[in-house]
Design a protein around this motif. Structure first.
Motif, PDB file in Angstrom:
ATOM      1  N   THR A 420      49.504  36.875  23.201  1.00 40.54           N
ATOM      2  CA  THR A 420      49.511  38.259  22.727  1.00 40.54           C
ATOM      3  C   THR A 420      49.281  39.186  23.918  1.00 40.54           C
ATOM      4  O   THR A 420      49.980  40.188  24.099  1.00 40.54           O
ATOM      5  CB  THR A 420      48.391  38.476  21.683  1.00 40.54           C
ATOM      6  OG1 THR A 420      48.549  37.516  20.669  1.00 40.54           O
ATOM      7  CG2 THR A 420      48.451  39.863  21.085  1.00 40.54           C
ATOM      8  N   ALA A 421      48.308  38.802  24.761  1.00 38.88           N
ATOM      9  CA  ALA A 421      48.017  39.621  25.931  1.00 38.88           C
ATOM     10  C   ALA A 421      49.235  39.709  26.848  1.00 38.88           C
ATOM     11  O   ALA A 421      49.600  40.787  27.336  1.00 38.88           O
ATOM     12  CB  ALA A 421      46.833  39.033  26.694  1.00 38.88           C
ATOM     13  N   VAL A 422      49.866  38.573  27.044  1.00 36.67           N
ATOM     14  CA  VAL A 422      51.024  38.519  27.934  1.00 36.67           C
ATOM     15  C   VAL A 422      52.164  39.385  27.377  1.00 36.67           C
ATOM     16  O   VAL A 422      52.802  40.150  28.113  1.00 36.67           O
ATOM     17  CB  VAL A 422      51.467  37.047  28.121  1.00 36.67           C
ATOM     18  CG1 VAL A 422      52.815  36.967  28.808  1.00 36.67           C
ATOM     19  CG2 VAL A 422      50.420  36.283  28.919  1.00 36.67           C
ATOM     20  N   ALA A 423      52.373  39.300  26.069  1.00 34.86           N
ATOM     21  CA  ALA A 423      53.451  40.076  25.452  1.00 34.86           C
ATOM     22  C   ALA A 423      53.148  41.572  25.545  1.00 34.86           C
ATOM     23  O   ALA A 423      54.019  42.376  25.883  1.00 34.86           O
ATOM     24  CB  ALA A 423      53.626  39.662  23.991  1.00 34.86           C
ATOM     25  N   ASP A 449      56.623  39.223  37.633  1.00 34.00           N
ATOM     26  CA  ASP A 449      55.658  39.518  36.567  1.00 34.00           C
ATOM     27  C   ASP A 449      54.314  38.819  36.753  1.00 34.00           C
ATOM     28  O   ASP A 449      53.397  38.987  35.934  1.00 34.00           O
ATOM     29  CB  ASP A 449      56.220  39.076  35.199  1.00 34.00           C
ATOM     30  CG  ASP A 449      57.401  39.922  34.769  1.00 34.00           C
ATOM     31  OD1 ASP A 449      57.484  41.087  35.209  1.00 34.00           O
ATOM     32  OD2 ASP A 449      58.238  39.407  34.006  1.00 34.00           O
ATOM     33  N   LEU A 450      54.215  38.012  37.817  1.00 35.19           N
ATOM     34  CA  LEU A 450      53.045  37.143  37.962  1.00 35.19           C
ATOM     35  C   LEU A 450      51.714  37.896  37.943  1.00 35.19           C
ATOM     36  O   LEU A 450      50.814  37.585  37.171  1.00 35.19           O
ATOM     37  CB  LEU A 450      53.168  36.327  39.264  1.00 35.19           C
ATOM     38  CG  LEU A 450      51.935  35.497  39.621  1.00 35.19           C
ATOM     39  CD1 LEU A 450      51.708  34.411  38.593  1.00 35.19           C
ATOM     40  CD2 LEU A 450      52.077  34.886  41.012  1.00 35.19           C
ATOM     41  N   SER A 451      51.613  38.896  38.808  1.00 32.55           N
ATOM     42  CA  SER A 451      50.344  39.589  38.936  1.00 32.55           C
ATOM     43  C   SER A 451      49.925  40.212  37.600  1.00 32.55           C
ATOM     44  O   SER A 451      48.766  40.126  37.194  1.00 32.55           O
ATOM     45  CB  SER A 451      50.473  40.662  40.019  1.00 32.55           C
ATOM     46  OG  SER A 451      49.309  41.424  40.043  1.00 32.55           O
ATOM     47  N   ARG A 452      50.892  40.797  36.905  1.00 32.54           N
ATOM     48  CA  ARG A 452      50.569  41.433  35.626  1.00 32.54           C
ATOM     49  C   ARG A 452      50.095  40.376  34.613  1.00 32.54           C
ATOM     50  O   ARG A 452      49.095  40.554  33.922  1.00 32.54           O
ATOM     51  CB  ARG A 452      51.799  42.173  35.085  1.00 32.54           C
ATOM     52  CG  ARG A 452      51.474  43.244  34.079  1.00 32.54           C
ATOM     53  CD  ARG A 452      52.445  44.438  34.110  1.00 32.54           C
ATOM     54  NE  ARG A 452      53.697  44.155  34.766  1.00 32.54           N
ATOM     55  CZ  ARG A 452      54.857  43.954  34.126  1.00 32.54           C
ATOM     56  NH1 ARG A 452      54.926  44.019  32.826  1.00 32.54           N
ATOM     57  NH2 ARG A 452      55.951  43.711  34.815  1.00 32.54           N
TER      58      ARG A 452
END
Ligand code: ASP
Ligand code: MG
Length: 463
Positions: A420-423, A449-452
């Protein structure tokens, strides 16, 4: 009443990252002098030396004219430290003579390599093992010149026995333990410091075999088991395992206690703190492992044990690894066709490619490789005849993110919270899988997108 004093014996591993420059080495030896008497020290090569030895092989293959340069650089690096830190004539003379003898051997090996026009796995392992032999003797000589009882034993003299696999050997723990009890334990006295070079052992047939890059951690773990040590300390230049890479997440915190599985997962995926296989020997004997920072020796560091308290959110760390690629092998009914997986995996292994992980579905086998292996892997699979698949596809520019914590699968909702956080962070997930143990879950995302991804997950579980 007679009181039996239980002797605490440690194996201490000093990493090559710490053995950088004469002042740093002098300071580390001060700590050794103070804390390592009565214990065993497994040592890495000086900083950068193993790379020099390995690059030297390619240079020697190119032209024998490169060899004198390689040899003199290697010698200079060690003599510089020796001149500065060995402060009596006798120990300096002994070290110098010994170094010259071994450098002479190394030089002949490089010429042999040039002459045969081949870097055989056997030669690769012999040559790359020289750094540890040099550093162990150097540190021993420095301490001796300070009046300390230091001594050094080479792996082939003490029976650090391996299965003989070049470049990726496994220790024979049973036999090595027998050998250590015979050759090492009589040397352990409360005022003696005993050095052993890490990174390699010797096979039954007498071949030098390395444990793979970074393998001194594994050597130290084997030594801890074989010498029946109470504790394994890994001396590095960081405090220990972190809840995330501090270069990506400013709020990253030290993990005070973790389990063998958690440490192994973090070593496999991301955190370059430990050799991935270093937990195998010690977990069997439940030997505790402490990561210690030589720049901050009184800090508690990270402790690795069989039982680790669960973090309230279960997750101990969010780790990552960059430069990942997927090789997708499309075929129908993968699950119903015995042999296809071993055919594919065998072909990659024969081409020297390490498979990080495999995920299969009925229509596709996804192989996780280092990004740099992707093209070689594709070419290797193309040569299999008859073709066992329909098409091959590659996806590059990926990063692997893993969340690690014992109990991850027992507690409901962890995966949901993570994704959920990733989305919400707007990161697209390319592939999801479970780690090789029950303590990790990982997924792939685009490198950009890694750092995010890491930051949103860390914020979810740690604030
Ligand atoms: N010196 C070897 C390497 O650089 C082994 C080690 O340091 O652990 O890979
Ligand atoms: Mg290392």
């Amino acid at each position: 009443m007679a009181c039996v004093e239980r002797k605490i014996m440690k194996v201490i591993k000093i990493g090559g990252g710490c053995l950088h420059g004469k002042k740093t080495i002098a300071r580390i030896l001060d700590i050794v002098e103070e804390r390592a008497k009565g214990h065993i020290i497994v040592v890495s090569a000086l900083y950068g030396i193993t790379d020099m030895l390995i690059n030297g092989m390619n240079m020697a293959l190119e032209s024998d004219e490169n060899i004198p340069g390689i040899i003199s650089r290697l010698k200079a690096r060690h003599m510089l430290i020796a001149r500065y830190l060995i402060n009596n004539r006798k120990d300096y003379g002994d070290f110098n003579r010994d170094l010259n003898k071994n450098i002479g051997k190394l030089e002949r090996l490089y010429y042999g390599l040039n002459f045969t026009r081949e870097i055989s796995p056997r030669l690769h392992d012999i040559i790359s093992s020289f750094g540890e032999r040099f550093s162990a003797r150097l540190l021993t000589a420095i301490l001796r010149s300070r009046g300390i009882k230091a001594t050094c034993r080479m792996p082939h003299k003490i029976g650090m026995l391996t299965d003989g696999k070049f470049g990726d050997a496994t220790a024979d723990l049973k036999q090595t333990t027998r050998n250590f009890q015979q050759y090492i334990n009589p040397l352990l006295k409360k005022d003696v410091i005993l050095f052993i070079p890490g990174f390699y052992g010797v096979s039954k047939t007498g071949d030098i075999t390395t444990f793979g890059r970074g393998g001194s951690d594994y050597s130290a773990a084997v030594a801890a088991v074989a010498a029946k040590a109470t504790l394994l300390e890994i001396w590095k230049d960081v405090d220990g395992f972190m809840s995330a890479d501090p270069n990506l997440v400013s709020a990253a915190k030290l993990i005070p206690v973790l389990s063998y599985s958690e440490a192994a997962e973090l070593a496999y995926f991301g955190a370059s703190i430990l050799h991935p296989r270093a937990m195998e020997p010690v977990r069997r004997k439940k030997i505790k492992v402490e990561i210690k920072n030589t720049l901050n020796p009184d800090a508690p560091g990270s402790l690795i044990t069989a039982r680790s308290p669960r973090h309230k959110s279960i997750i101990k760390s969010v780790a990552h690894d960059t430069d990942i690629g997927i090789l997708k092998v499309h075929a129908s009914g993968v699950g119903a066709r015995p042999g296809i997986l071993s055919l594919v995996a065998g072909s990659l292994t024969d081409n020297g490619i390490n498979i990080k992980s495999v995920v299969t579905s009925q229509t596709c086998i996804s192989l996780l490789l280092a990004g740099s292996d992707l093209e070689v892997g594709r070419q290797a699979l193309k040569t299999i005849a008859p073709k066992p698949y329909r098409t091959i596809e590659t996806v590059d520019d990926l990063a692997l993110v893993s969340i690690v914590g014992e109990g991850l699968f027992q507690k409901k909702g962890i995966a949901a919270r993570c994704f959920t956080a990733v989305a919400k962070g707007g990161v697209n997930v390319e592939m999801i899988s479970f780690g090789p143990s029950r303590a990790a879950l990982y997924f792939l995302a685009k490198t950009k997108d890694l750092s995010r991804a890491v930051n949103v997950i860390h914020a979810t579980f740690f604030s």
